[in-house]
Write a protein that holds these residues in place. Structure first.
Motif, PDB file in Angstrom:
ATOM      1  N   VAL A 209     -20.701 109.645  55.681  1.00 33.22           N
ATOM      2  CA  VAL A 209     -19.382 110.188  55.995  1.00 33.22           C
ATOM      3  C   VAL A 209     -18.885 111.093  54.871  1.00 33.22           C
ATOM      4  CG1 VAL A 209     -18.704 108.256  57.467  1.00 33.22           C
ATOM      5  CG2 VAL A 209     -18.235 108.149  55.013  1.00 33.22           C
ATOM      6  N   TYR A 210     -19.556 111.042  53.719  1.00 30.75           N
ATOM      7  CA  TYR A 210     -19.187 111.892  52.589  1.00 30.75           C
ATOM      8  C   TYR A 210     -20.000 113.191  52.560  1.00 30.75           C
ATOM      9  CZ  TYR A 210     -16.720 107.768  51.014  1.00 30.75           C
ATOM     10  OH  TYR A 210     -15.854 106.705  50.951  1.00 30.75           O
ATOM     11  N   ARG A 211     -20.749 113.440  53.609  1.00 29.82           N
ATOM     12  CA  ARG A 211     -21.599 114.625  53.651  1.00 29.82           C
ATOM     13  C   ARG A 211     -20.782 115.904  53.509  1.00 29.82           C
ATOM     14  NH1 ARG A 211     -25.090 115.261  58.938  1.00 29.82           N
ATOM     15  NH2 ARG A 211     -22.988 115.157  59.797  1.00 29.82           N
ATOM     16  N   GLN A 212     -19.697 116.025  54.258  1.00 26.23           N
ATOM     17  CA  GLN A 212     -18.895 117.244  54.192  1.00 26.23           C
ATOM     18  C   GLN A 212     -18.331 117.467  52.792  1.00 26.23           C
ATOM     19  OE1 GLN A 212     -14.830 117.598  55.839  1.00 26.23           O
ATOM     20  NE2 GLN A 212     -15.615 119.242  57.143  1.00 26.23           N
ATOM     21  N   ALA A 213     -17.821 116.389  52.166  1.00 25.87           N
ATOM     22  CA  ALA A 213     -17.276 116.517  50.813  1.00 25.87           C
ATOM     23  C   ALA A 213     -18.344 116.979  49.838  1.00 25.87           C
ATOM     24  CB  ALA A 213     -16.691 115.178  50.364  1.00 25.87           C
ATOM     25  N   ALA A 214     -19.578 116.475  50.005  1.00 30.10           N
ATOM     26  CA  ALA A 214     -20.676 116.878  49.130  1.00 30.10           C
ATOM     27  C   ALA A 214     -21.046 118.338  49.364  1.00 30.10           C
ATOM     28  CB  ALA A 214     -21.887 115.978  49.367  1.00 30.10           C
ATOM     29  N   GLN A 215     -21.032 118.764  50.621  1.00 30.01           N
ATOM     30  CA  GLN A 215     -21.344 120.159  50.928  1.00 30.01           C
ATOM     31  C   GLN A 215     -20.307 121.102  50.324  1.00 30.01           C
ATOM     32  OE1 GLN A 215     -21.460 119.774  55.186  1.00 30.01           O
ATOM     33  NE2 GLN A 215     -23.671 119.379  55.240  1.00 30.01           N
ATOM     34  N   LEU A 216     -19.041 120.721  50.394  1.00 31.16           N
ATOM     35  CA  LEU A 216     -17.980 121.536  49.796  1.00 31.16           C
ATOM     36  C   LEU A 216     -18.130 121.599  48.279  1.00 31.16           C
ATOM     37  CD1 LEU A 216     -14.915 120.315  51.899  1.00 31.16           C
ATOM     38  CD2 LEU A 216     -16.128 122.491  52.110  1.00 31.16           C
ATOM     39  N   ALA A 217     -18.501 120.462  47.684  1.00 34.72           N
ATOM     40  CA  ALA A 217     -18.696 120.430  46.230  1.00 34.72           C
ATOM     41  C   ALA A 217     -19.857 121.335  45.825  1.00 34.72           C
ATOM     42  CB  ALA A 217     -18.946 118.997  45.772  1.00 34.72           C
ATOM     43  N   LEU A 218     -20.922 121.331  46.626  1.00 37.13           N
ATOM     44  CA  LEU A 218     -22.068 122.196  46.336  1.00 37.13           C
ATOM     45  C   LEU A 218     -21.677 123.667  46.430  1.00 37.13           C
ATOM     46  CD1 LEU A 218     -24.900 120.267  48.187  1.00 37.13           C
ATOM     47  CD2 LEU A 218     -24.887 120.842  45.761  1.00 37.13           C
ATOM     48  N   GLY A 219     -20.891 124.010  47.447  1.00 27.12           N
ATOM     49  CA  GLY A 219     -20.433 125.384  47.576  1.00 27.12           C
ATOM     50  C   GLY A 219     -19.660 125.826  46.347  1.00 27.12           C
ATOM     51  N   ASP A 220     -18.802 124.957  45.852  1.00 21.14           N
ATOM     52  CA  ASP A 220     -18.014 125.270  44.661  1.00 21.14           C
ATOM     53  C   ASP A 220     -18.903 125.439  43.435  1.00 21.14           C
ATOM     54  OD1 ASP A 220     -15.307 125.321  43.211  1.00 21.14           O
ATOM     55  OD2 ASP A 220     -16.357 123.708  42.168  1.00 21.14           O
ATOM     56  N   MET A 221     -19.935 124.596  43.308  1.00 23.03           N
ATOM     57  CA  MET A 221     -20.823 124.675  42.148  1.00 23.03           C
ATOM     58  C   MET A 221     -21.632 125.970  42.151  1.00 23.03           C
ATOM     59  SD  MET A 221     -22.060 120.718  41.612  1.00 23.03           S
ATOM     60  CE  MET A 221     -22.645 120.985  39.938  1.00 23.03           C
ATOM     61  N   TYR A 222     -22.135 126.373  43.320  1.00 20.52           N
ATOM     62  CA  TYR A 222     -22.892 127.623  43.393  1.00 20.52           C
ATOM     63  C   TYR A 222     -21.970 128.832  43.224  1.00 20.52           C
ATOM     64  CZ  TYR A 222     -27.323 125.477  44.695  1.00 20.52           C
ATOM     65  OH  TYR A 222     -28.494 124.754  44.680  1.00 20.52           O
ATOM     66  N   LEU A 223     -20.752 128.721  43.696  1.00 21.04           N
ATOM     67  CA  LEU A 223     -19.806 129.828  43.573  1.00 21.04           C
ATOM     68  C   LEU A 223     -19.430 130.083  42.113  1.00 21.04           C
ATOM     69  CD1 LEU A 223     -17.988 131.837  45.195  1.00 21.04           C
ATOM     70  CD2 LEU A 223     -16.203 130.090  45.078  1.00 21.04           C
ATOM     71  N   ASN A 224     -19.289 128.997  41.351  1.00 23.94           N
ATOM     72  CA  ASN A 224     -18.818 129.113  39.971  1.00 23.94           C
ATOM     73  C   ASN A 224     -19.919 128.919  38.925  1.00 23.94           C
ATOM     74  OD1 ASN A 224     -15.775 129.362  40.364  1.00 23.94           O
ATOM     75  ND2 ASN A 224     -16.217 127.526  41.561  1.00 23.94           N
TER      76      ASN A 224
END
Length: 363
Positions: A209-224
């Motif tokens: 159920v934390y998959r979406q939160a992890a995906q958002l965190a990954l997006g932020d890490m690659y963005l920054n």
């Protein structure tokens, strides 16, 4: 057919090699009609099994006891309490977990007892409850019922991070934190963004159920460029996986949706698409009155970027943003210095309109 029963006695000398188990049994001997006899502990409720089963080397099926109802008991001698204690002593992790929660939170006729609750939670973890291990990690991380200790919390999360999405997420957050001694109390842990990236990827690819939160965190890490090189394409990919459609957008992730729309508008990591950007901005405005979306869409209307220029729509949107207190705007949108920029944009439109009027040019 009546079965013969075998009473199993436990040698206390052997138990003393494992003091925690010995203390656990000794503690509950007062609660389930058990007694110390000639250096052995005889547990009348929990350790009676059919002789045939014992000789066959198989454990009997554990009785189905709903210990989640413990919080509703009104008498210390309630049969359910006795049954759950017996089940816990017999190794039932679920019963131990519910007893731990009962002591930690109190309920019915049972008073809160943090020390006993934490001890029972550890026993539940030793008996195989991943939930108990997770809750222990959270207790140490947040300093609830125990002194804050992020190192201990990390150890508990690490134990089950391979099978528990929340534990992996918490471990990743710990690895990303920059000030453990300030954020979590005692126990400093070295920052490790690469390890956090690995943990997020693990959860992002799972059914957790934390998959979406992890995906958002990954997006932020690659963005920054945190724990990896800056990669707009990979950042957009993760944001898009997390927010594939309007149903996936909610109040908690709405600002990431603004970011996704802006990446469409600027062509960052994805083919430039003004139409998709406008639709996402408008959705966020209609649904949440999101100030960041208002600001971005106002800019599109003000300069005619991807849409027909409409100065009045731009002013209306900027004015609504301006009506939000600066502190709230920054908090909601995550945009620094936006209050000053909104005022600048409104003044700029006013000057442009005056110039058009002076030269008899219609808007």
């Amino acid at each position: 057919m009546k079965q013969n029963l075998l009473t199993i006695s436990i040698d206390s000398d052997k138990l003393k090699k494992f003091p925690e188990k010995f203390n656990f049994l000794n503690f509950f001997s007062k609660k389930i009609n058990s007694r110390l006899i000639c250096g052995a502990i005889s547990l009348s409720a929990a350790f009676f099994i059919p002789v045939s089963t014992a000789l066959a080397g198989h454990k009997p099926a554990e009785p189905q006891i709903d210990c989640t109802r413990l919080q509703f008991i009104t008498e210390p001698a309630d049969p359910l309490y006795e049954q759950c204690v017996s089940a816990s002593v017999a190794g039932n992790a679920a019963a131990s977990l519910e007893l731990a929660r009962l002591y930690l939170n109190g309920g019915g006729s049972i008073e809160k007892n943090s020390a006993e609750g934490v001890r029972m939670m550890k026993i539940a973890g030793q008996q195989g409850s991943d939930t108990a291990v997770l809750e222990l990690g959270l207790l140490y991380l947040n300093g609830e019922h125990v002194e804050k200790d992020v190192k201990t919390a990390q150890e508990y999360f690490r134990r089950i991070s391979g099978v528990n999405g929340q534990a992996a997420m918490m471990l990743a957050e710990i690895k990303m934190s920059e000030a453990y001694e300030l954020s979590y109390g005692s126990g400093k842990v070295r920052r490790n963004e690469r390890r956090a990236l690995e943990l997020y990827r693990q959860v992002a690819g799972s059914p957790s159920v934390y998959r979406q939160a992890a995906q958002l965190a990954l997006g932020d890490m690659y963005l920054n460029g945190r724990g990896t090189m800056v990669d707009f394409t990979e950042a957009f990919r993760w944001f898009n996986l997390a927010l594939p459609d309007q149903e996936s957008i909610n109040p908690e992730n709405q600002n990431v949706a603004v970011l996704k729309a802006t990446m469409y508008r600027k062509g960052m990591g994805v083919k430039q698409n003004y139409s998709k950007a406008q639709k996402i901005y408008q959705l966020l405005i209609d649904r949440y009155r999101n100030p960041a979306a208002m600001f971005e869409l106002a800019g599109m209307y003000s300069y005619g970027i991807g849409v027909k220029q409409d100065l009045q729509k731009a002013v209306d949107l900027y004015s609504e943003v301006q009506g939000i207190a600066c502190a709230d705007f920054v908090k909601i949108s995550g945009y620094p210095n936006m209050c000053a920029l909104v005022g600048y944009e409104i003044a700029n439109i006013a000057r442009f309109r005056a110039s058009l009027e002076q030269n008899n040019i219609p808007e």
